[in-house]
Write a protein that holds these residues in place. Sequence first.
Motif, PDB file in Angstrom:
ATOM      1  N   SER A   1      16.212  30.393  31.485  1.00 12.68           N
ATOM      2  CA  SER A   1      16.052  29.823  32.816  1.00 12.68           C
ATOM      3  C   SER A   1      14.570  29.667  33.161  1.00 12.68           C
ATOM      4  O   SER A   1      14.204  28.883  34.038  1.00 12.68           O
ATOM      5  N   GLY A   2      13.730  30.423  32.476  1.00 15.70           N
ATOM      6  CA  GLY A   2      12.289  30.339  32.676  1.00 15.70           C
ATOM      7  C   GLY A   2      11.566  30.994  31.521  1.00 15.70           C
ATOM      8  O   GLY A   2      12.139  31.803  30.786  1.00 15.70           O
TER       9      GLY A   2
ATOM     10  N   PHE B   1      22.698  33.504  35.117  1.00 16.39           N
ATOM     11  CA  PHE B   1      24.007  32.872  35.063  1.00 16.39           C
ATOM     12  C   PHE B   1      24.492  32.769  36.508  1.00 16.39           C
ATOM     13  O   PHE B   1      25.044  33.718  37.063  1.00 16.39           O
ATOM     14  N   GLY B   2      24.234  31.618  37.125  1.00 15.15           N
ATOM     15  CA  GLY B   2      24.514  31.498  38.542  1.00 15.15           C
ATOM     16  C   GLY B   2      23.552  32.383  39.323  1.00 15.15           C
ATOM     17  O   GLY B   2      22.338  32.304  39.181  1.00 15.15           O
ATOM     18  N   LYS B   3      24.100  33.284  40.135  1.00 14.23           N
ATOM     19  CA  LYS B   3      23.272  34.210  40.894  1.00 14.23           C
ATOM     20  C   LYS B   3      22.983  35.500  40.127  1.00 14.23           C
ATOM     21  O   LYS B   3      22.150  36.307  40.551  1.00 14.23           O
ATOM     22  N   ALA B   4      23.687  35.691  39.017  1.00 13.47           N
ATOM     23  CA  ALA B   4      23.510  36.917  38.227  1.00 13.47           C
ATOM     24  C   ALA B   4      22.264  36.802  37.351  1.00 13.47           C
ATOM     25  O   ALA B   4      22.083  35.819  36.622  1.00 13.47           O
ATOM     26  N   VAL B   5      21.410  37.819  37.416  1.00 12.42           N
ATOM     27  CA  VAL B   5      20.186  37.855  36.609  1.00 12.42           C
ATOM     28  C   VAL B   5      20.440  38.680  35.362  1.00 12.42           C
ATOM     29  O   VAL B   5      20.660  39.890  35.436  1.00 12.42           O
ATOM     30  N   ALA B   6      20.429  38.026  34.190  1.00 12.54           N
ATOM     31  CA  ALA B   6      20.650  38.730  32.924  1.00 12.54           C
ATOM     32  C   ALA B   6      19.349  39.252  32.340  1.00 12.54           C
ATOM     33  O   ALA B   6      19.310  40.335  31.749  1.00 12.54           O
ATOM     34  N   LEU B   7      18.265  38.486  32.503  1.00 14.27           N
ATOM     35  CA  LEU B   7      16.950  38.881  32.005  1.00 14.27           C
ATOM     36  C   LEU B   7      15.903  38.455  33.019  1.00 14.27           C
ATOM     37  O   LEU B   7      16.023  37.390  33.635  1.00 14.27           O
ATOM     38  N   GLU B   8      14.861  39.262  33.164  1.00 11.90           N
ATOM     39  CA  GLU B   8      13.841  38.973  34.163  1.00 11.90           C
ATOM     40  C   GLU B   8      12.453  39.305  33.633  1.00 11.90           C
ATOM     41  O   GLU B   8      12.151  40.458  33.309  1.00 11.90           O
TER      42      GLU B   8
END
Length: 356
Positions: free
Chosen positions: A56-57, A13-20
């Motif tokens: 996002s990916g 969410f923008g620069k915030a990474v919620a899941l990786e």
Amino acid sequence: MTRVRLENVSKRFGKAVALEGVDLEICAGELFFLLGPSGCGKSTLLRLIAGLQEPSGGRIWFNEEDVTGLATQQRNAVMCFQSYALWPHMTVRGNVKFGLGVRGFGREEQSRRVDEVLRLVQMEGLAERRPNQLSGGQQQRVALARALAVRPRCLLLDEPLSNLDAKLRQEMRSEIRRICKTGQFTTIYVTHDQKEALSVADRIGLLRDGKLIQVGTPGELYHGPKTSWVADFIGHTNLLKGRVVGRCGEGVRVETGIGVIVAKGTVDRGQGSAGAEAVVVSVRPEQMRVVRGTEKAGRNRVSGRVVESTFLGEASEHVVEVNGERLRVICTPPMFGVDGEMVVEFDAEDVVVLSE
């Protein structure tokens, strides 16, 4: 039944990474729990599987079908939220039938399916009541029935018991498992309640800061955590920093603040090799036994001063100070009037050695 597979799924969410980089496979018909502290990404992951948000990916698969770009209704993943969202002006039957009407099923098929799921959730006798005439647990059953009526490929539950009191939550745990297993639904269940996950799940995925830390059965996570964080998050444990000082048969000897502890059958990833490797030792409070009278000594025995005692009903918890370290000990049945020194012992098999 549907097998759900996630390949390197991420969400920003923008620069915030919620899941990786989440890689996960959920078996067909499995009751799978996503567990973790607030803000770890478990609800975000559930919404991605539901199709309410786009990743996002990465890719999301239902069996051999790539559903990453499909809308919720196209992938037929149905989500139950914390709020039951029942129509107050409709009866139980009307609420359950609503989704079938939206999907264009005929009247005869609607009635047949409604009758079927009401029997499954044991609400057929209350079909003509309205939501304000039902208890919280009954409303939860109606919300489940509405979701199950459309025969979802995947049932998604987002903390469904959070609005219930403690006693009703416990009763509904077994009911949700019965309903999902009887209907053979692939179910993904989000919660932050460890006891809920341990008592209901087939397997659990433990999330922290948007990363999948460990996946396993409740027993595997409880008795075989891979990190000290997992050991501490799943239930309660005593964590002691130490260093490996040698081997002992099939296990190792670890020097800690309470003395040298022998661990057996829990050593992996090269632990116990030459040198004084820094480790963390985990021992569950309920695995510590109070030594009374002339009981035979165990592999590990320590004594200390009782500094706190708490009555828990079926058990009692005692904090024992040993060389400045504090150990929690669970006694079943409860002990009363404990004062002064306490001697406890625990088996080498119950000691888990983790990399620091």
